[in-house]
Design an enzyme around this catalytic site. Sequence first.
Site, PDB file in Angstrom:
ATOM      1  N   TYR A  63      -5.160   0.776   9.682  1.00 29.69           N
ATOM      2  CA  TYR A  63      -6.320   1.120   8.853  1.00 29.69           C
ATOM      3  C   TYR A  63      -7.612   0.782   9.591  1.00 29.69           C
ATOM      4  O   TYR A  63      -8.415  -0.020   9.138  1.00 29.69           O
ATOM      5  CB  TYR A  63      -6.245   0.411   7.500  1.00 29.69           C
ATOM      6  CG  TYR A  63      -5.151   0.959   6.617  1.00 29.69           C
ATOM      7  CD1 TYR A  63      -5.312   2.175   5.957  1.00 29.69           C
ATOM      8  CD2 TYR A  63      -3.935   0.290   6.467  1.00 29.69           C
ATOM      9  CE1 TYR A  63      -4.307   2.705   5.171  1.00 29.69           C
ATOM     10  CE2 TYR A  63      -2.928   0.811   5.670  1.00 29.69           C
ATOM     11  CZ  TYR A  63      -3.124   2.017   5.026  1.00 29.69           C
ATOM     12  OH  TYR A  63      -2.133   2.551   4.243  1.00 29.69           O
TER      13      TYR A  63
ATOM     14  N   GLU B 125       6.224   9.717   2.936  1.00 24.73           N
ATOM     15  CA  GLU B 125       5.760   8.385   2.541  1.00 24.73           C
ATOM     16  C   GLU B 125       4.701   8.496   1.452  1.00 24.73           C
ATOM     17  O   GLU B 125       3.775   9.298   1.561  1.00 24.73           O
ATOM     18  CB  GLU B 125       5.196   7.621   3.740  1.00 24.73           C
ATOM     19  CG  GLU B 125       4.829   6.180   3.368  1.00 24.73           C
ATOM     20  CD  GLU B 125       4.483   5.313   4.576  1.00 24.73           C
ATOM     21  OE1 GLU B 125       4.539   4.083   4.442  1.00 24.73           O
ATOM     22  OE2 GLU B 125       4.167   5.865   5.651  1.00 24.73           O
TER      23      GLU B 125
ATOM     24  N   ASP C 104       0.799  -1.226   0.000  1.00 25.04           N
ATOM     25  CA  ASP C 104       0.000   0.000   0.000  1.00 25.04           C
ATOM     26  C   ASP C 104       0.831   1.274   0.000  1.00 25.04           C
ATOM     27  O   ASP C 104       0.430   2.280  -0.566  1.00 25.04           O
ATOM     28  CB  ASP C 104      -0.946   0.015   1.204  1.00 25.04           C
ATOM     29  CG  ASP C 104      -0.220   0.298   2.505  1.00 25.04           C
ATOM     30  OD1 ASP C 104       0.699  -0.467   2.836  1.00 25.04           O
ATOM     31  OD2 ASP C 104      -0.573   1.280   3.182  1.00 25.04           O
TER      32      ASP C 104
ATOM     33  N   ASP D 270       5.798   0.349   3.020  1.00 27.83           N
ATOM     34  CA  ASP D 270       6.076  -0.887   3.741  1.00 27.83           C
ATOM     35  C   ASP D 270       5.778  -2.093   2.847  1.00 27.83           C
ATOM     36  O   ASP D 270       5.555  -1.950   1.654  1.00 27.83           O
ATOM     37  CB  ASP D 270       5.238  -0.940   5.022  1.00 27.83           C
ATOM     38  CG  ASP D 270       3.759  -0.715   4.730  1.00 27.83           C
ATOM     39  OD1 ASP D 270       3.289  -1.146   3.661  1.00 27.83           O
ATOM     40  OD2 ASP D 270       3.060  -0.102   5.547  1.00 27.83           O
TER      41      ASP D 270
END
Length: 538
Positions: free
Chosen positions: A232, A477, A80, A83
């Site tokens: 999430y 990120e 996603d 990572d």
Amino acid sequence: MEKLVRLITMAPLFLQMLLVSFPFAFAGHDYGQALTKGILFFEAQRSGYLPSNQRVKWRADSGLHDGKASGVDLVGGYYDAGDNVKFGLPMAFTITMMSWSIVEYGKQMAANGELGHAMEAVKWGTDYLIKAHPHPYVLYGEVGDGNTDHFCWQRPEDMTTDRRAYKIDPSNPGSDLAGETAAAMAAASIVFRRSNPSYANELLTHAQQLFEFGDKYRGKYDSSITVAQKYYRSYSGYADELLWAAAWLYQATNNQHYLSYLGNNGQSLGGTGWSMTEFGWDAKYAGVQVLVAKMLMQGKGGRYASVFQQYQQKAEFFMCSCLGKGTKNIQKTPGGLLYRQPWNNMQFVTSASFLVTVYSDYLASAGKNLNCAAGSVSPSGLISFAKSQVDYILGDNPRATSYMVGYGNNYPRQVHHRGSSIVSIKVDSSFVSCRGGYATWFSRKGSDPNLLTGAIVGGPDAYDNFADERDNYEQTEPATYNNAPLIGLLARLSGGHGGYNQLLPVVLPAPKEVVTQPKSAPTPKVTPAPGMLGFSSK
């Protein structure tokens, strides 16, 4: 350059200040080039066996045993963000938004030669979602876990972290996860309806089963897949995803059952109640409201027209909030960027701007304006606002920084991303250990050895400040769901208007590219949830 100097000397003081502050403001942007790069980013995020036409050459095969311990093949899909975890909820949302981008602006993508690549990006995701749904009432929603993953800094090809798979089923429900995955597959079925009808039908079957599963066995997915809670968490609950899935299933099937679901459940599931100032992987209400408003403008409301008008009122509340012309407006930075939170704010910018863009085109097609508390706004006014957000991302901002990696001359070089920050395994095959990666690569101050082309990073703070540092994960990120709506925006801006009617049935042109199958058998801290941001009661 000489003309620019002359212009500055002749300009009033405020204009001189503007030109100095925004050196790229009048240069214009190559939206077609940005579109190409924005789609390419998804190839860097691929998990599994990479295909022979893989264009991001510094990546190699990874995650080849995913699902094996659970007796299921979960090889493939997308990481996603920075990572190496495969999180089902944001992955499905990414695929829904890529598909919606193609559904609306596939013709413009085709004109840029990118429709085939965009469809490949969708199919890479849907191939995985099919695998993750081995039975009608079983859906695998995560592979790996954020805790062990974030303890390590390794490229995907070296992963030594736990790759356990987590699922939902009738005993452990997850209506939000099932609903979003149903929406993704339904939206993707529209994308492939013409070029690959058998695949489109397969996706629709999965979508219908998942919607039934999510609606029948209700519950939040993070109560069943608890390892997702820190990363999430579904703060908005599952009601928005059930409506979202129904809206996409109606778009894909024209089946009145789904239209009736939206009409009968609009109040009980919040579609006509929530006034939103946020749209993203967690909160889908604004997206539902825009889709239902489109149905109303297409004349499909029927006996639910009065209910659908309530959805549309909420859609317009969102638009006015974005434009700063409503009763509750979204904060903006001094440079004009929508601002919601310090952690990966850009996800909200791209998603909101996409909604503004498609709504503008729906209004234009219907010959209507947007009516806000502060006055009426034309469709071109909405597009101008969305363009301002895209231009800010591409470099028209106080820092003159492009927040798309590889676009322009001044872009982030120390991206918070394991794969791009560690030398490619094809260049140096030496094993990078879990903690060794932190010592050798994460703490390194130089530019990333691999260019993460097209990635949209988290972006600046509330005052337009940005620090290009690898450990500054809030700002550096990237995430797939930052890019997914942006590719639609870039396609729209690159194509001009052209007088097309977004309320007519969608007919995508045939893609130029041929999808190459993978070599396998057929087939960051992670951005946390934004809490209950963006919700406003009735």
